[in-house]
Design a protein around this motif. Structure first.
Motif, PDB file in Angstrom:
ATOM      1  N   ALA A  47       0.838  -1.189   0.000  1.00  0.00           N
ATOM      2  CA  ALA A  47       0.000   0.000   0.000  1.00  0.00           C
ATOM      3  C   ALA A  47       0.874   1.241   0.000  1.00  0.00           C
ATOM      4  O   ALA A  47       1.991   1.192   0.499  1.00  0.00           O
ATOM      5  N   PRO A  48       0.362   2.331  -0.515  1.00  0.00           N
ATOM      6  CA  PRO A  48      -0.745   2.438  -1.441  1.00  0.00           C
ATOM      7  C   PRO A  48      -0.419   1.730  -2.762  1.00  0.00           C
ATOM      8  O   PRO A  48       0.756   1.637  -3.146  1.00  0.00           O
ATOM      9  N   HIS A  51       1.550   3.870  -5.380  1.00  0.00           N
ATOM     10  CA  HIS A  51       2.900   4.327  -4.988  1.00  0.00           C
ATOM     11  C   HIS A  51       3.279   3.581  -3.703  1.00  0.00           C
ATOM     12  O   HIS A  51       3.206   4.135  -2.602  1.00  0.00           O
ATOM     13  N   PRO A  52       3.699   2.319  -3.845  1.00  0.00           N
ATOM     14  CA  PRO A  52       3.920   1.470  -2.664  1.00  0.00           C
ATOM     15  C   PRO A  52       4.950   2.040  -1.681  1.00  0.00           C
ATOM     16  O   PRO A  52       6.028   2.472  -2.070  1.00  0.00           O
ATOM     17  N   ARG A  53       4.534   2.038  -0.405  1.00  0.00           N
ATOM     18  CA  ARG A  53       5.430   2.476   0.661  1.00  0.00           C
ATOM     19  C   ARG A  53       5.517   1.453   1.773  1.00  0.00           C
ATOM     20  O   ARG A  53       6.359   1.561   2.652  1.00  0.00           O
ATOM     21  N   LEU A  54       4.589   0.476   1.772  1.00  0.00           N
ATOM     22  CA  LEU A  54       4.559  -0.547   2.812  1.00  0.00           C
ATOM     23  C   LEU A  54       4.284  -1.896   2.163  1.00  0.00           C
ATOM     24  O   LEU A  54       3.370  -2.027   1.355  1.00  0.00           O
ATOM     25  N   LEU A  55       5.086  -2.884   2.512  1.00  0.00           N
ATOM     26  CA  LEU A  55       4.891  -4.258   2.059  1.00  0.00           C
ATOM     27  C   LEU A  55       4.755  -5.136   3.297  1.00  0.00           C
ATOM     28  O   LEU A  55       5.554  -5.021   4.229  1.00  0.00           O
ATOM     29  N   VAL A  56       3.731  -5.985   3.306  1.00  0.00           N
ATOM     30  CA  VAL A  56       3.506  -6.898   4.419  1.00  0.00           C
ATOM     31  C   VAL A  56       3.273  -8.294   3.850  1.00  0.00           C
ATOM     32  O   VAL A  56       2.459  -8.465   2.942  1.00  0.00           O
ATOM     33  N   ALA A  57       3.996  -9.270   4.381  1.00  0.00           N
ATOM     34  CA  ALA A  57       3.795 -10.674   3.995  1.00  0.00           C
ATOM     35  C   ALA A  57       3.391 -11.447   5.255  1.00  0.00           C
ATOM     36  O   ALA A  57       4.070 -11.367   6.276  1.00  0.00           O
ATOM     37  N   VAL A  58       2.284 -12.169   5.158  1.00  0.00           N
ATOM     38  CA  VAL A  58       1.793 -12.979   6.271  1.00  0.00           C
ATOM     39  C   VAL A  58       1.712 -14.423   5.788  1.00  0.00           C
ATOM     40  O   VAL A  58       1.075 -14.710   4.771  1.00  0.00           O
ATOM     41  N   MET A  59       2.376 -15.322   6.504  1.00  0.00           N
ATOM     42  CA  MET A  59       2.317 -16.745   6.189  1.00  0.00           C
ATOM     43  C   MET A  59       1.915 -17.488   7.452  1.00  0.00           C
ATOM     44  O   MET A  59       2.474 -17.253   8.515  1.00  0.00           O
ATOM     45  N   VAL A  60       0.934 -18.383   7.317  1.00  0.00           N
ATOM     46  CA  VAL A  60       0.455 -19.173   8.440  1.00  0.00           C
ATOM     47  C   VAL A  60       0.736 -20.635   8.121  1.00  0.00           C
ATOM     48  O   VAL A  60       0.171 -21.194   7.174  1.00  0.00           O
ATOM     49  N   ILE A  90       1.869   7.483   6.340  1.00  0.00           N
ATOM     50  CA  ILE A  90       1.484   7.279   4.937  1.00  0.00           C
ATOM     51  C   ILE A  90       0.015   7.707   4.816  1.00  0.00           C
ATOM     52  O   ILE A  90      -0.868   7.099   5.419  1.00  0.00           O
ATOM     53  N   PRO A  91      -0.241   8.780   4.053  1.00  0.00           N
ATOM     54  CA  PRO A  91      -1.617   9.299   3.986  1.00  0.00           C
ATOM     55  C   PRO A  91      -2.534   8.395   3.171  1.00  0.00           C
ATOM     56  O   PRO A  91      -2.093   7.698   2.260  1.00  0.00           O
ATOM     57  N   PRO A  92      -3.835   8.428   3.485  1.00  0.00           N
ATOM     58  CA  PRO A  92      -4.808   7.679   2.667  1.00  0.00           C
ATOM     59  C   PRO A  92      -4.831   8.232   1.246  1.00  0.00           C
ATOM     60  O   PRO A  92      -4.364   9.346   0.996  1.00  0.00           O
ATOM     61  N   ASN A  93      -5.403   7.478   0.339  1.00  0.00           N
ATOM     62  CA  ASN A  93      -5.503   7.906  -1.060  1.00  0.00           C
ATOM     63  C   ASN A  93      -6.479   9.059  -1.191  1.00  0.00           C
ATOM     64  O   ASN A  93      -7.451   9.159  -0.527  1.00  0.00           O
TER      65      ASN A  93
END
Length: 93
Positions: A47-48, A51-60, A90-93
């Motif tokens: 996100a956004p 213009h990506p500024r945050l990457l999150v990977a979740v594995m269960v 990081i502001p909303p869109n």
């Protein structure tokens, strides 16, 4: 971007356009095939979206009950991103 009604719908963070991918994988078994009851559920998103500024990977690993990335890992992404985006300014869109 996350498609309305798609498998990543539980990852939505109000005010932000996100992009992501769910995953559900069978784990290998000892005979060289794939297990019918052992899985890895995942969601990777950023996100956004424009213009990506945050990457999150979740594995269960080996989720109990539901096994799908969209219903197991995407909600965890949503909680992490909902906290991290404003925290990082990081502001909303």
């Amino acid at each position: 971007m996350l498609a309305p009604g798609g498998t990543g719908s539980e990852a939505v963070v109000p005010g932000y356009e996100l992009a992501g991918k769910t995953g559900t994988a069978q784990k290998p078994d000892q005979s060289g095939g794939y297990s019918k009851n052992r899985f890895v559920a995942s969601f990777v998103g950023y996100a956004p979206a424009n213009h990506p500024r945050l990457l999150v990977a979740v594995m269960v690993d080996e989720p109990k009950g539901d096994i799908y990335g969209g219903s197991v890992a995407a909600p965890a992404f949503q909680k992490i991103a909902s906290f991290a985006l404003p925290y990082l300014g990081i502001p909303p869109n």
